[in-house]
Design an enzyme around this catalytic site. Structure first.
Site, PDB file in Angstrom:
ATOM      1  N   CYS A  54      14.362  -6.799  -6.905  1.00 39.50           N
ATOM      2  CA  CYS A  54      12.911  -6.683  -6.665  1.00 39.50           C
ATOM      3  C   CYS A  54      12.101  -7.618  -7.565  1.00 39.50           C
ATOM      4  O   CYS A  54      12.229  -7.593  -8.790  1.00 39.50           O
ATOM      5  CB  CYS A  54      12.465  -5.245  -6.912  1.00 39.50           C
ATOM      6  SG  CYS A  54      10.685  -5.013  -6.648  1.00 39.50           S
ATOM      7  N   ARG A  63      -4.165 -15.650  -4.946  1.00 38.14           N
ATOM      8  CA  ARG A  63      -3.502 -16.879  -5.357  1.00 38.14           C
ATOM      9  C   ARG A  63      -3.939 -18.076  -4.499  1.00 38.14           C
ATOM     10  O   ARG A  63      -4.038 -19.193  -4.961  1.00 38.14           O
ATOM     11  CB  ARG A  63      -1.982 -16.645  -5.207  1.00 38.14           C
ATOM     12  CG  ARG A  63      -1.122 -17.855  -5.417  1.00 38.14           C
ATOM     13  CD  ARG A  63      -0.954 -18.084  -6.878  1.00 38.14           C
ATOM     14  NE  ARG A  63      -0.638 -19.417  -7.331  1.00 38.14           N
ATOM     15  CZ  ARG A  63      -1.284 -20.543  -7.090  1.00 38.14           C
ATOM     16  NH1 ARG A  63      -2.301 -20.568  -6.301  1.00 38.14           N
ATOM     17  NH2 ARG A  63      -0.910 -21.671  -7.631  1.00 38.14           N
ATOM     18  N   TYR A  64      -4.143 -17.814  -3.223  1.00 41.41           N
ATOM     19  CA  TYR A  64      -4.461 -18.866  -2.251  1.00 41.41           C
ATOM     20  C   TYR A  64      -5.930 -18.757  -1.835  1.00 41.41           C
ATOM     21  O   TYR A  64      -6.539 -17.703  -1.980  1.00 41.41           O
ATOM     22  CB  TYR A  64      -3.564 -18.703  -1.010  1.00 41.41           C
ATOM     23  CG  TYR A  64      -2.093 -18.820  -1.290  1.00 41.41           C
ATOM     24  CD1 TYR A  64      -1.500 -20.060  -1.476  1.00 41.41           C
ATOM     25  CD2 TYR A  64      -1.297 -17.686  -1.373  1.00 41.41           C
ATOM     26  CE1 TYR A  64      -0.143 -20.170  -1.734  1.00 41.41           C
ATOM     27  CE2 TYR A  64       0.065 -17.786  -1.635  1.00 41.41           C
ATOM     28  CZ  TYR A  64       0.637 -19.030  -1.807  1.00 41.41           C
ATOM     29  OH  TYR A  64       1.980 -19.129  -2.063  1.00 41.41           O
ATOM     30  N   CYS A 101      15.388  -2.310  -3.896  1.00 39.18           N
ATOM     31  CA  CYS A 101      16.215  -3.516  -3.888  1.00 39.18           C
ATOM     32  C   CYS A 101      16.474  -3.908  -5.336  1.00 39.18           C
ATOM     33  O   CYS A 101      15.533  -4.023  -6.128  1.00 39.18           O
ATOM     34  CB  CYS A 101      15.502  -4.668  -3.185  1.00 39.18           C
ATOM     35  SG  CYS A 101      14.812  -4.241  -1.576  1.00 39.18           S
ATOM     36  N   ARG A 150      -6.531 -15.986   1.468  1.00 38.87           N
ATOM     37  CA  ARG A 150      -5.786 -14.751   1.697  1.00 38.87           C
ATOM     38  C   ARG A 150      -5.396 -14.093   0.376  1.00 38.87           C
ATOM     39  O   ARG A 150      -5.244 -14.777  -0.634  1.00 38.87           O
ATOM     40  CB  ARG A 150      -4.538 -15.016   2.545  1.00 38.87           C
ATOM     41  CG  ARG A 150      -3.608 -16.089   1.995  1.00 38.87           C
ATOM     42  CD  ARG A 150      -2.832 -16.729   3.156  1.00 38.87           C
ATOM     43  NE  ARG A 150      -1.816 -17.668   2.702  1.00 38.87           N
ATOM     44  CZ  ARG A 150      -2.066 -18.927   2.324  1.00 38.87           C
ATOM     45  NH1 ARG A 150      -3.287 -19.370   2.302  1.00 38.87           N
ATOM     46  NH2 ARG A 150      -1.075 -19.717   1.953  1.00 38.87           N
ATOM     47  N   ARG A 169       9.033  -7.373  -8.082  1.00 42.46           N
ATOM     48  CA  ARG A 169       7.956  -6.616  -8.706  1.00 42.46           C
ATOM     49  C   ARG A 169       8.496  -5.404  -9.456  1.00 42.46           C
ATOM     50  O   ARG A 169       7.821  -4.374  -9.585  1.00 42.46           O
ATOM     51  CB  ARG A 169       6.962  -6.212  -7.614  1.00 42.46           C
ATOM     52  CG  ARG A 169       5.535  -6.596  -7.928  1.00 42.46           C
ATOM     53  CD  ARG A 169       4.642  -6.567  -6.701  1.00 42.46           C
ATOM     54  NE  ARG A 169       4.541  -7.861  -6.089  1.00 42.46           N
ATOM     55  CZ  ARG A 169       4.602  -8.095  -4.768  1.00 42.46           C
ATOM     56  NH1 ARG A 169       4.770  -7.103  -3.928  1.00 42.46           N
ATOM     57  NH2 ARG A 169       4.495  -9.324  -4.300  1.00 42.46           N
ATOM     58  N   CYS A 215       8.770   2.870  -2.805  1.00 42.42           N
ATOM     59  CA  CYS A 215       9.496   2.316  -1.663  1.00 42.42           C
ATOM     60  C   CYS A 215      10.424   3.402  -1.123  1.00 42.42           C
ATOM     61  O   CYS A 215      10.669   4.413  -1.775  1.00 42.42           O
ATOM     62  CB  CYS A 215      10.345   1.125  -2.097  1.00 42.42           C
ATOM     63  SG  CYS A 215       9.371  -0.346  -2.478  1.00 42.42           S
ATOM     64  N   ASP A 262       9.301 -19.647  -4.642  1.00 40.15           N
ATOM     65  CA  ASP A 262       8.003 -19.158  -5.105  1.00 40.15           C
ATOM     66  C   ASP A 262       7.899 -19.607  -6.560  1.00 40.15           C
ATOM     67  O   ASP A 262       8.720 -19.223  -7.399  1.00 40.15           O
ATOM     68  CB  ASP A 262       7.913 -17.630  -4.959  1.00 40.15           C
ATOM     69  CG  ASP A 262       6.489 -17.175  -4.669  1.00 40.15           C
ATOM     70  OD1 ASP A 262       5.542 -17.895  -5.053  1.00 40.15           O
ATOM     71  OD2 ASP A 262       6.326 -16.100  -4.061  1.00 40.15           O
TER      72      ASP A 262
HETATM   73  C1  LIG Z   1       3.292 -14.726  -0.230  1.00 38.79           C
HETATM   74  C2  LIG Z   1       1.919 -14.534  -0.654  1.00 38.79           C
HETATM   75  C3  LIG Z   1       0.860 -14.658   0.248  1.00 38.79           C
HETATM   76  C4  LIG Z   1       1.064 -14.998   1.708  1.00 38.79           C
HETATM   77  O1  LIG Z   1       1.601 -16.285   1.855  1.00 38.79           O
HETATM   78  P1  LIG Z   1       1.839 -16.865   3.314  1.00 38.79           P
HETATM   79  O2  LIG Z   1       2.527 -18.167   3.059  1.00 38.79           O
HETATM   80  O3  LIG Z   1       0.487 -17.007   3.940  1.00 38.79           O
HETATM   81  O4  LIG Z   1       2.691 -15.890   4.054  1.00 38.79           O
HETATM   82  C5  LIG Z   1      -0.411 -14.473  -0.225  1.00 38.79           C
HETATM   83  N1  LIG Z   1      -0.647 -14.201  -1.518  1.00 38.79           N
HETATM   84  C6  LIG Z   1       0.343 -14.103  -2.411  1.00 38.79           C
HETATM   85  C7  LIG Z   1       0.020 -13.827  -3.839  1.00 38.79           C
HETATM   86  C8  LIG Z   1       1.663 -14.263  -2.015  1.00 38.79           C
HETATM   87  O5  LIG Z   1       2.655 -14.155  -2.906  1.00 38.79           O
END
Ligand SMILES: *Cc1c(COP(=O)(O)O)cnc(C)c1O
Length: 448
Positions: free
Chosen positions: A136, A116-117, A133, A120, A138, A129, A334
């Site tokens: 959840c 997504r980012y 929860c 990372r 997911r 698990c 989110d």
């Molecule tokens: C939460 C998340 C991350 C990590 O986000 P940080 O803000 O760096 O902790 C990375 N990828 C996805 C898809 C996420 O939902």
């Protein structure tokens, strides 16, 4: 464990279980509670809970004997109970609910890898698990052993990571990576470590909370071979902070793993500023840094856990300034549809003019900060060596840095074209900024 300031509990049903079993994580996993009959031996079920437990298509239920022992058996509003024991409210649909509210599967180049980012990825390594929860995010795949990731998919995830050098941070999640067979977990870590551009690995796990006995010295010895390794645990209420959790966190931090906490804001569980303050202060006592407080996602089954966003803001108002900065997490929504994490907080910046900002603190004290009038920013050339973001992900920073002048919603140009004709006044050069040249060095302003 006798010196811990935190409680250690065992429900009467387990009073005679010998310690060798109780503190054995495999015993805990194989004695999890999931049927009405088993529940009735530990807590007094409400009508609503009994109804949910008998429903078909219910999101998987499983609770470790350790975790269910933290519940007050007579309190239907117990904050731990609400997190893991289903009620019929789960069966009620709500507007805006989705199966995959963060559109994770759409952002997955290969199954189980959410990219997504820019730098990372989230890597889903199992759907299992230690306990489940009820809220959840997911639940569309978690708990379902048949939805878990195959060996072939794991190899595809690794292949993608190898050919994607901008990924420097891999976040292992699922499901819970710490319920994997120790050998498999080690294989994942060692295979990731073979990829040179992966700088850090993180594990997101609720095992220290649901199954603290899994955090053995042996596990910690294995984990610390793969540093730098970070971990986020998931504690929502101070009642989850037990002597056992304290010991698990102590072992992990001694193995050099920095610990963070990700909590979810849940109606009837922790939607109160006093509970939250108690939670974050207890977390720092066990050396866990509160990281995020999430607004509850728009996921099917979790409607009754949602709060207004204002509740989160009120909680943040009651933390910042009132307690140690280390204890203050960031409140995050989110973004539904896959926009990623968006931080939200009360307004501290009240007003501004040129060279002056007006701010308020947590007490309502209003102050001014006088800005310099002769400020010259550091020259961009110094940072030339840094990787440029992927086109399309430079975001608002790209606007500020002059890479582009606008971000347009999808279809913007078509709408404003009004199905008109190409004519003498339309020259595309007209709407290219004259002053802002992407990538050009700004001239050093002359000092006077
Ligand atoms: C939460 C998340 C991350 C990590 O986000 P940080 O803000 O760096 O902790 C990375 N990828 C996805 C898809 C996420 O939902």
């Amino acid at each position: 464990m006798t010196s811990s300031p935190f409680p250690s509990k065992r429900a009467p049903l387990y009073a005679d279980v010998p310690d060798e079993k109780w503190f054995n994580w495999r015993w805990q996993l194989s004695n999890r509670i999931n049927t009405v009959e088993e529940f009735e031996k530990v807590i007094h079920l409400t009508e609503s809970e009994r109804k949910a437990l008998s429903a078909t298509h219910l999101f998987r239920v499983d609770i470790t004997p350790y975790f269910i022992s933290l519940i007050d058996p007579d309190d239907p509003d117990d904050p731990i109970r609400k997190q893991v024991v289903p009620t019929d409210a789960e069966l009620t649909p709500f507007t805006a609910m989705m199966e995959d509210s963060l559109a994770e599967d759409r952002h997955s180049p290969v199954p189980g890898l959410v990219h997504r980012y820019p730098d990372r990825v989230l890597m889903l390594v199992t759907t299992q698990c230690a306990s489940y929860c009820r809220y959840c995010t997911r639940s569309r795949i978690v708990g379902d052993p048949s939805a878990t990731f195959s060996r072939a998919e794991f190899e595809m995830q690794l292949e993608y990571l190898k050919r994607t050098p901008q990924v420097r941070d891999v976040l292992l999640s699922g499901g819970d990576p710490l319920v994997l067979a120790p050998k498999i977990l080690e294989e994942i870590l060692s295979r990731l470590r073979e990829i040179p551009h992966i700088e850090i690995v993180r594990i997101g796990s609720r095992v220290p909370v649901f199954l603290p006995m899994r955090i053995t010295d042996e596990l910690c010895d294995m984990l610390q071979k793969y540093h730098p390794l970070w971990m986020n645990i998931h504690v929502n209420h101070p009642n989850e902070i037990s002597a056992e959790l304290e010991q698990a966190c102590d072992r992990l931090t001694r193995a050099g793993i920095p610990l963070g906490n990700q909590a979810v804001l849940l109606a009837g569980v922790n939607d109160n500023v006093h509970i939250q303050r108690d939670l974050v202060q207890k977390l720092v006592r066990i050396r866990v840094r509160p990281y995020y407080l999430y607004q509850c996602d728009l996921v099917a089954g979790a409607g009754h856990f949602r709060t207004p966003v204002a509740k989160g803001l009120e909680i943040m108002e009651g933390l910042r300034g009132h307690t140690s900065g280390y204890a203050v997490h960031q409140y995050i929504i989110d973004a539904p549809g896959g926009g990623g994490k968006i931080p939200v907080m009360p307004n501290y910046l009240l007003s501004m003019s040129d060279h002056k900002v007006v701010l308020r603190n947590y007490e309502g004290y209003i102050t001014t900060y006088e800005e310099p009038i002769d400020y010259l920013p550091s020259h961009a050339a110094k940072f030339k060596g840094q990787k440029r973001p992927e086109p399309g992900q430079s975001g608002v920073l790209g606007l500020l840095e002059g890479e582009q002048m606008f971000i347009k919603p999808e279809g913007f140009d078509q709408v404003h074209d009004r199905s008109g004709i190409e004519h003498r006044l339309k020259d595309p050069k007209k709407w290219v900024p004259l002053g802002i040249g992407a990538g050009e060095e700004p001239e050093t302003p002359s000092q006077t």
